[in-house]
Design a protein around this motif. Structure first.
Motif, PDB file in Angstrom:
ATOM      1  N   ARG A   1      -6.961   1.091   5.610  1.00  0.00           N
ATOM      2  CA  ARG A   1      -6.073  -0.068   5.496  1.00  0.00           C
ATOM      3  C   ARG A   1      -6.654  -1.269   6.243  1.00  0.00           C
TER       4      ARG A   1
ATOM      5  N   PHE B   1      -4.464   6.595   1.870  1.00  0.00           N
ATOM      6  CA  PHE B   1      -4.052   5.488   2.728  1.00  0.00           C
ATOM      7  C   PHE B   1      -3.473   5.930   4.073  1.00  0.00           C
TER       8      PHE B   1
ATOM      9  N   TYR C   1       6.661   3.355   5.273  1.00  0.00           N
ATOM     10  CA  TYR C   1       6.094   3.341   6.632  1.00  0.00           C
ATOM     11  C   TYR C   1       7.099   3.966   7.598  1.00  0.00           C
TER      12      TYR C   1
ATOM     13  N   ILE D   1       0.857  -1.186   0.000  1.00  0.00           N
ATOM     14  CA  ILE D   1       0.000   0.000   0.000  1.00  0.00           C
ATOM     15  C   ILE D   1       0.893   1.235   0.000  1.00  0.00           C
TER      16      ILE D   1
ATOM     17  N   LEU E   1       1.766   4.334   1.252  1.00  0.00           N
ATOM     18  CA  LEU E   1       1.397   5.195   2.374  1.00  0.00           C
ATOM     19  C   LEU E   1       1.721   6.660   2.129  1.00  0.00           C
TER      20      LEU E   1
ATOM     21  N   GLN F   1       0.948  -2.958   5.384  1.00  0.00           N
ATOM     22  CA  GLN F   1       0.669  -3.577   4.083  1.00  0.00           C
ATOM     23  C   GLN F   1      -0.411  -4.613   4.359  1.00  0.00           C
ATOM     24  N   VAL F   2      -1.055  -5.112   3.316  1.00  0.00           N
ATOM     25  CA  VAL F   2      -2.053  -6.158   3.510  1.00  0.00           C
ATOM     26  C   VAL F   2      -1.322  -7.491   3.550  1.00  0.00           C
TER      27      VAL F   2
END
Length: 560
Positions: free
Chosen positions: A320, A314, A486, A307, A309, A524-525
Motif C-alpha cells: 500500500r 493488500f 480497515y 483498496i 483490504l 486507502q490511497v
C-alpha cells in the motif's frame, strides 16, 4: 460519499443553557414593487449535475452526494449550516441544552407542513430518530442515535421504545443521551426529517426497495419532486406552504449534463448553475466575459483510490505504501486541477481541525525507487523481465480499478494512476461504470481490487462512520461505509475517546493521532482535495453556496 452535513460546535457553544431562537424570515410580505419585479422573473432555474442521482430520495438511507442534492431541497432539517460554517435555525424555532449537556430540547415551527398538506410535528422527528435505531434499519446513521438513552436496547429488540426520546407536545421534543456525545447537536439538528405517516406504513427493511415512495418523496422543504427521469433529470415545483414562505422561483430542475458540454450549455443559457471545478481556467474566464459569474469555496470531499483490504495482496502495508510513493499526486494537483487544490495524506479535510500536522505524517513524495524497493521487500519483483512484478509463486500483480463516469478529473486521475503503477511493474485494468453500479459492486457487494471515489466529510471530524471497525462489513449485500474494511483496535479506542468529550482541544488530539495512524497504514490511497467552483447565470440573485451547504437559501434564488 456524503454521511451528513454538520457544523463544528465548540464546547463553549454546547454549554449554552438558554434558548436560542431564530425567527423564520419569509418572503410573502413583499412590497408592490417587489411583487412587480417577481412577475418578470424567470420561472425556472436549471441546476447541472455531472452524475445522475440514483433515486434514493430519503435522507436516512441515501448514500450518494447526488441523491443528497435532491434531499437537501425536498426535506428540511431542524437547523442548517450557514455560509460561515455555523448553525442557524431552520425547521426549529429554538433549542436548548441542559446544564449537564445530556439533554437537547427542540421546538419546531408550528406552521410547517408536508408537501401533502399534513402538519409537521415532533412525532415526525421522534419517528426519524427511532427509525435510525431500528435493528432492521439499513442506512448509515445508527451512530447518530446510538448514545440516546435506551436506543441500544431498542436496536437489539429488548425494548419497544426509546426512553430518551420524549414528545412533549406537537412542536416540542427532548432527546436525552446516556453520556456526553460531542457531535449530538450538529448530527441530529442537520438531519433531514421524514414523514411518519408515509414511512411508518412501509417495513423499514423494505425501504430501499420502495421505488415509488423513494422516487416521489414527500418532504417539507422548499421544493417537491414532480418528475424523476433516471439518468436524465429531476423536476421540482415550489412548495407553496413552505414554512419560510413560497420560493421565489416556481420551478427547479436538476439536469444531468455531460461534463464535456457544460461550457456550451452555460453559454447558451440551457443551464443556470453548474460546477466547473474540472473546467480549464481559461474557459472559465471566457464564460465570465459572457456575463456569467463564478464563486470558489473549499469542498468537503477529497478524492482517493480505495483498496480492498480483505484481499491477501493488500494486507502487507508495504504494498500500500509503495502505491502512495509511485503516484505523483502533486502533478495531479498542478496539471489536472491547475493548482486549485492540495494533496492530502490522511483521510480528513486538511482545512479543518483534527487533521494531523504536516511534520507528524509522511508526505509520500513521489519516488519510484522507494516504491519498487517496498514492493521487493514485500516479495513482489519482476522475476522474468516482462515488466510485471510477480510473487514467489509466479502470481502477477494484475489489478482492476473500478471508476465511475461523470467526473473528468477522477477519470483522468485513474489513467495517471494506471501509468504510474505500470512504472513499478503493476498492471492496472480500468473499468468505467455508472456511479450506481459502482456503489452496488463496491459498497454493497465488496467486489473490487481498487476503486475511485470521493469521500464527503463533515465539519465535525468524527471518523467513526468511515474508520471504526463496526462500520466495516464483509457480508455480501450489506453496505458498510468503512468500504475498504480497515480494522484497528487503537483507532477504535481513539474514536470512542473523541466522541466522549466536549473539549475540542482533547478531541483534536485524538483525531490527529488517528490521522497519523491512517497515514502510516495507508488504508486507502489519499489523493487530493479539490477547490469547489460554481458558475452561474449573472442575473441569478440569492445564490450563496458554501462548503457545507450548496443549496443555502435556495427558496430565495431568483433570476431577474
Amino acid at each position: 460519499m456524503k454521511k451528513k452535513i454538520v457544523s463544528v460546535i465548540t464546547a463553549s457553544v454546547l454549554s449554552l443553557t438558554m434558548l436560542v431562537g431564530c425567527a423564520a424570515k419569509g418572503n410573502s410580505d413583499e412590497s408592490s414593487s417587489g411583487a412587480q419585479k417577481q412577475s418578470t422573473a424567470k420561472d425556472k432555474i436549471v441546476y447541472a449535475l455531472d452524475t445522475a442521482p440514483t433515486g434514493v430520495f430519503n435522507p436516512l438511507i441515501s448514500s450518494t452526494r447526488y441523491d443528497a442534492n435532491v434531499n437537501s431541497v425536498v426535506y428540511a432539517s431542524l437547523m442548517q449550516v450557514d455560509d460561515k460554517g455555523g448553525l442557524k435555525n431552520y425547521l426549529a424555532e429554538e433549542y436548548s441544552i441542559s446544564e449537564d449537556q445530556k439533554i437537547i430540547t427542540f421546538k419546531l415551527k408550528s406552521k410547517a407542513k408536508w408537501h401533502d398538506g399534513k402538519p409537521v410535528t415532533a412525532e415526525d422527528m421522534a419517528f426519524t430518530l427511532q427509525s435510525m435505531a431500528n435493528g432492521k434499519y439499513t442506512g448509515k446513521n445508527y451512530d447518530d442515535v446510538e448514545k440516546i438513552k435506551g436506543a441500544k436496547a431498542y436496536h437489539e429488540g429488548k425494548s419497544d421504545s426509546i426512553e430518551g426520546i420524549k414528545v412533549k407536545d406537537d412542536t416540542t421534543i427532548t432527546i436525552e443521551f446516556e453520556e456526553t456525545y460531542a457531535p449530538a447537536l450538529t448530527n441530529l439538528s442537520t438531519l433531514g426529517i421524514i414523514p411518519k405517516h408515509i414511512w411508518s406504513q412501509i417495513p423499514i427493511e423494505n425501504w430501499e426497495k420502495e421505488t415509488k415512495a423513494l422516487n416521489a418523496p414527500i418532504g417539507c422543504g422548499p421544493y417537491k419532486v414532480t418528475k424523476f427521469e433516471s439518468g436524465q433529470y429531476v423536476e421540482f415545483e415550489a412548495a407553496e406552504d413552505f414554512f419560510e414562505g413560497k420560493p421565489k422561483t416556481s420551478k427547479l430542475i436538476f439536469k444531468v449534463v455531460n461534463p464535456d458540454t457544460i461550457q456550451a450549455e452555460l453559454k447558451s443559457g440551457n443551464i443556470d448553475i453548474a460546477g466547473v471545478k474540472d473546467m480549464r481556467k481559461s474557459d472559465i474566464k471566457a464564460l465570465n466575459t459572457e456575463g456569467l459569474k463564478s464563486v470558489e469555496f473549499s469542498d468537503f470531499m477529497f478524492q482517493y483510490m480505495g483498496i480492498n483490504l480483505r484481499l491477501p495482496i493488500f494486507q502487507d502495508v508495504r504494498v500500500r505504501q509503495a502505491f502512495m510513493y509511485a503516484i505523483n499526486r502533486s502533478l495531479m494537483v498542478d496539471k489536472l486541477l491547475e493548482g486549485r487544490g492540495e494533496v492530502v495524506n490522511a483521510p480528513m479535510l486538511p482545512t479543518l481541525w483534527g487533521y494531523p500536522k504536516a511534520s507528524d505524517i509522511n508526505d509520500y513524495a513521489f519516488n519510484i525507487d522507494t516504491a519498487k524497493n517496498l514492493l521487493k521487500e514485500a516479495g513482489w519483483e519482476d522475476r522474468n523481465n516482462d515488466g510485471v512484478v510477480e510473487n514467489e509463486t509466479g502470481e502477477k500483480m494484475h489489478l482492476t480499478l473500478k471508476c465511475p463516469v461523470g467526473s473528468k478529473t477522477r477519470e483522468q486521475s485513474a489513467v495517471i494512476i494506471q501509468e504510474s503503477l505500470k512504472q513499478i511493474g503493476v498492471e492496472i485494468e480500468i473499468l468505467t461504470m455508472e456511479f450506481s453500479t459502482l456503489m452496488e459492486e463496491v459498497v454493497s457487494n465488496h467486489e473490487f481490487d481498487l476503486y475511485m471515489m470521493g469521500n464527503t466529510l463533515s465539519l465535525d471530524p468524527d471518523p467513526k462512520p468511515f474508520w471504526h471497525s463496526s462500520a466495516a462489513t464483509d457480508k455480501k449485500g450489506v453496505q458498510g461505509y468503512n468500504i475498504v474494511s480497515y480494522k484497528n483496535d487503537k483507532v477504535d479506542q481513539l474514536i470512542e475517546k473523541g466522541l466522549s468529550t466536549l473539549n475540542q482541544e482533547e478531541r483534536q488530539g485524538y483525531y490527529e493521532e488517528i490521522g497519523k495512524i491512517l497515514n502510516k497504514d495507508v488504508a486507502q490511497v489519499y489523493l487530493f482535495l479539490q477547490t469547489n467552483e460554481m458558475m452561474y447565470n449573472g442575473k441569478l440573485k440569492g445564490y450563496e453556496p458554501s462548503t457545507f451547504n450548496n443549496f443555502n437559501n435556495v427558496h430565495n434564488w431568483v433570476i431577474e
